[in-house]
Design an enzyme around this catalytic site. Sequence first.
Site, mmCIF file in Angstrom:
data_model
loop_
_atom_site.group_PDB
_atom_site.id
_atom_site.type_symbol
_atom_site.label_atom_id
_atom_site.label_comp_id
_atom_site.label_asym_id
_atom_site.label_seq_id
_atom_site.Cartn_x
_atom_site.Cartn_y
_atom_site.Cartn_z
ATOM 1 N N GLY A 230 0.821 -1.201 0.000
ATOM 2 C CA GLY A 230 0.000 0.000 0.000
ATOM 3 C C GLY A 230 0.850 1.243 0.000
ATOM 4 C CB SER A 231 -0.050 4.759 0.576
ATOM 5 O OG SER A 231 -0.507 4.787 1.922
ATOM 6 C CD GLU A 252 5.355 -3.104 -3.486
ATOM 7 O OE1 GLU A 252 5.822 -1.944 -3.639
ATOM 8 O OE2 GLU A 252 4.329 -3.505 -4.044
ATOM 9 C CG LEU A 253 5.812 0.671 1.958
ATOM 10 C CD1 LEU A 253 6.505 1.488 3.029
ATOM 11 C CD2 LEU A 253 4.427 0.215 2.425
ATOM 12 C CB VAL A 381 0.935 11.490 -9.595
ATOM 13 C CG1 VAL A 381 -0.438 11.935 -10.084
ATOM 14 C CG2 VAL A 381 1.917 12.646 -9.629
ATOM 15 C CG PHE A 382 -1.245 5.500 -7.089
ATOM 16 C CD1 PHE A 382 -0.058 4.807 -7.036
ATOM 17 C CD2 PHE A 382 -2.425 4.787 -6.971
ATOM 18 C CE1 PHE A 382 -0.040 3.433 -6.868
ATOM 19 C CE2 PHE A 382 -2.423 3.407 -6.802
ATOM 20 C CZ PHE A 382 -1.226 2.740 -6.750
#
Length: 485
Positions: A230-231, A252-253, A381-382
């Site tokens: 995730g973030s 895992e970011l 930004v995603f």
Amino acid sequence: MTLLESGTWGGRGWTGRWERLSGGEADITEPATGGVLGRTGVAAAGDVDRSATAAAAAQPDWAAAPFQRRAAVLRRAGDLFTEHADEIKDWLVREAGNIPGKADFEVHVAAEECYEAAALASRPPGVLLPTEEPRLSFARRVPVGTVGVISPFNAALILAIRSVAPALALGNAVVLKPDPRTPVCGGFVIARVLEEAGLPAGLLHVLPGAAEAGQALVAHPRVPVISFTGSTPAGRAVGEAAGRHLKRAHLELGGNSALVVLADADLDTVISTAAWGSFFHQGQICMTTGRHLVHESLYDEYVDRLAAKADSLAVGDPAREKVHLGPVIDSGQRDKIHQLVTASTDGGARLAAGGSYEDLFYRPTVLAGVTDDTPAYANEVFGPVAPVRSFRTEDEAVALAAASEYGLSLGIVTRDAAHGLDLAARIPTGIVHINDQTVNDEAVAPFGGVAASGTGSRFGGDANVEAFTDVRWTTMRSTAAGYPF
């Protein structure tokens, strides 16, 4: 056979059977249309407690089962993903906004993850060690017990199954909390596939939920390992909480990955590569190319050609139209993207393409003239946004690529591949691709980032063994030892 008959799972979660969850229910919304696809159960802390306790009770028998049994379940699961590919792909397109090609890729990787996990079941469980004493000494890999998996919406199937499958194959139970926006793709599909594959009840629990459920999972004493994708802000919170509870957290970011285009690059081929890196799946991928670093001799032409490519891409409903980009996941994500683009142009960046949206369909966007302070360049930004910046020397390119809190993926484009590899050695990153963009994934490859992108390669290949087992030192003597006491 229909794998996902909604009357079976609607409004529920999976605990070895479909049952109501104490957090109530929520709509599953199709981002392209706003229509309701079904209902999901929502987990609260009490549901997590019950599932973690039940999983811990079921796990020892599974760990003691012959490795052939665990391997057979995972092999059958891989076959079932392929057999039901069309049905699963439809959910990936409609629930998660995938274009069909990405849905194909997710199903393919899910099957491969199961096949690779099946091979883990028969891996040698340890090594013999030298010893000074008259005894047998060895280090043995043992299951951790129950693994908590918290997975996101953007590649919902892949980012859940890549932890669920190896954890099960290595003898663990799993409690999976998928993103409540994609509970079918990220959880219920996996529950149904493994149920049909013969996984014993109680070993896998699927509990869609929000922060309350995630926090309960991280804190639960029967869950010693957390696998979180995730973030970065959420990952920091998970890592901090896991540390307080003295448990491992594999994180895992986010990322803001750079594509470095050297002076000798061939723009006839690199533009397609660059566009894919930034615009694939609407930019909603942790590895998305967030920074295009281009030699000054190519910069103007690169911007023009990338902008033309962006303008040529079709954006729309992937379930009903042939498009290159589908919708972003929800209005909150869309508004975040647009705020970063608007703040960037207000700060002096030039909008070369895109920068507009209709409903949840955001146009692929190219920003030129960016600096260190440009919001869409400095932040993840995603979304489908490609900030482009020039450099003069390779030392400057290295400095720019390394000047980020993130360290997930890196692409370098050059006609001299060996030189590109040497250049990559100077840039901190978890993943490197020479003459390719930054978005790549394979079940057999270690995956993970450094710095704000996570805690290193925790998924894929041998990394799975490290992630989901503990090392136990064991010695054995033929007779009881004697001591001078």
